[in-house]
Motif scaffolding. Structure first.
Motif, mmCIF file in Angstrom:
data_model
loop_
_atom_site.group_PDB
_atom_site.id
_atom_site.type_symbol
_atom_site.label_atom_id
_atom_site.label_comp_id
_atom_site.label_asym_id
_atom_site.label_seq_id
_atom_site.Cartn_x
_atom_site.Cartn_y
_atom_site.Cartn_z
ATOM 1 N N PHE A 188 0.826 -1.205 0.000
ATOM 2 C CA PHE A 188 0.000 0.000 0.000
ATOM 3 C C PHE A 188 0.858 1.252 0.000
ATOM 4 C CE2 PHE A 188 -2.468 3.321 2.235
ATOM 5 C CZ PHE A 188 -3.381 3.549 1.239
ATOM 6 N N GLY A 189 1.454 1.610 1.101
ATOM 7 C CA GLY A 189 2.295 2.801 1.157
ATOM 8 C C GLY A 189 1.703 3.901 2.012
ATOM 9 N N ALA A 216 7.959 3.382 -8.630
ATOM 10 C CA ALA A 216 6.925 3.089 -9.630
ATOM 11 C C ALA A 216 6.531 1.619 -9.582
ATOM 12 C CB ALA A 216 7.420 3.473 -11.016
ATOM 13 N N SER A 217 5.978 1.220 -8.436
ATOM 14 C CA SER A 217 5.529 -0.159 -8.278
ATOM 15 C C SER A 217 4.529 -0.228 -7.137
ATOM 16 C CB SER A 217 6.714 -1.094 -7.973
ATOM 17 O OG SER A 217 7.299 -0.755 -6.723
ATOM 18 N N GLY A 218 3.828 -1.322 -7.049
ATOM 19 C CA GLY A 218 2.942 -1.588 -5.926
ATOM 20 C C GLY A 218 1.892 -0.517 -5.708
ATOM 21 N N GLY A 219 1.452 -0.408 -4.455
ATOM 22 C CA GLY A 219 0.394 0.523 -4.095
ATOM 23 C C GLY A 219 0.662 1.977 -4.431
ATOM 24 N N ILE A 279 -2.151 5.170 -5.273
ATOM 25 C CA ILE A 279 -1.970 6.433 -4.557
ATOM 26 C C ILE A 279 -1.456 7.550 -5.470
ATOM 27 C CG2 ILE A 279 -0.907 7.542 -2.552
ATOM 28 C CD1 ILE A 279 -0.566 4.659 -1.391
ATOM 29 N N VAL A 280 -0.243 7.429 -5.932
ATOM 30 C CA VAL A 280 0.371 8.502 -6.726
ATOM 31 C C VAL A 280 -0.030 8.408 -8.197
ATOM 32 C CG1 VAL A 280 2.540 9.589 -7.440
ATOM 33 C CG2 VAL A 280 2.330 8.604 -5.140
ATOM 34 N N LEU A 304 5.191 12.139 -8.218
ATOM 35 C CA LEU A 304 5.993 11.493 -9.250
ATOM 36 C C LEU A 304 6.415 10.110 -8.795
ATOM 37 C CD1 LEU A 304 8.277 14.503 -10.248
ATOM 38 C CD2 LEU A 304 6.205 13.695 -11.419
ATOM 39 N N VAL A 305 6.654 9.229 -9.753
ATOM 40 C CA VAL A 305 7.183 7.901 -9.467
ATOM 41 C C VAL A 305 8.483 7.721 -10.243
ATOM 42 C CG1 VAL A 305 4.978 6.838 -8.861
ATOM 43 C CG2 VAL A 305 5.705 6.861 -11.250
ATOM 44 N N ALA A 306 9.364 6.900 -9.688
ATOM 45 C CA ALA A 306 10.678 6.680 -10.292
ATOM 46 C C ALA A 306 11.027 5.205 -10.226
ATOM 47 C CB ALA A 306 11.732 7.504 -9.562
ATOM 48 N N THR A 307 11.989 4.798 -11.050
ATOM 49 C CA THR A 307 12.349 3.384 -11.133
ATOM 50 C C THR A 307 13.750 3.053 -10.641
ATOM 51 O OG1 THR A 307 13.051 3.724 -13.415
ATOM 52 C CG2 THR A 307 10.785 2.950 -13.062
#
Length: 124
Positions: A49-50, A67-70, A75-76, A84-87
């Motif tokens: 979740f997060g 950039a994975s999961g919840g 959420i984001v 933002l999401v990052a890898t």
């Protein structure tokens, strides 16, 4: 609380980064840090979740999460409107620099993030 690992302090110093490590911080100390921050950095991969990401957003921070999961799915998201999401490390660095450099975009994302969690995760 126990001191943070010496290697983290040494690494921060070697990079010329001023850092404070809080371990098992009291809630009041955590809330004070959230009030004075602009970005919430969350690097855990595949988190179910997060909740920390939601707490960042509720406090008015822009989340920068993996950039994975919840965080990605629930959420984001990946639209870039509420965070933002990052890898990987380079992606995190580039996106953090973008958030630091563009205050107007950061403030707009923070407002959208706060509104999103208030609407989705609040009992009010």
């Amino acid at each position: 609380p126990p001191p943070p690992p010496a290697r983290l302090r040494a690494r921060a110093a070697a990079l010329g980064v001023e850092a404070e490590f809080l371990v098992s911080a009291p809630r009041a100390a955590l809330l004070e840090r959230l009030r004075t921050a602009d970005v919430g950095l969350h690097t855990m991969k595949f988190e179910h979740f997060g909740i920390a990401v939601v707490e960042f957003m509720a406090a008015g921070l822009v989340p920068l999460a993996h950039a994975s999961g919840g965080p990605l799915l629930d959420i984001v998201g990946d639209a870039g409107d509420r965070g933002l999401v990052a890898t990987d490390a380079a992606d995190y660095a580039a996106k953090l620099a973008r958030l630091i450099d563009d205050g107007a975009a950061r403030r707009a994302m923070a407002a959208e993030a706060r509104a999103f969690v208030a609407g989705r995760f609040s009992d009010a």
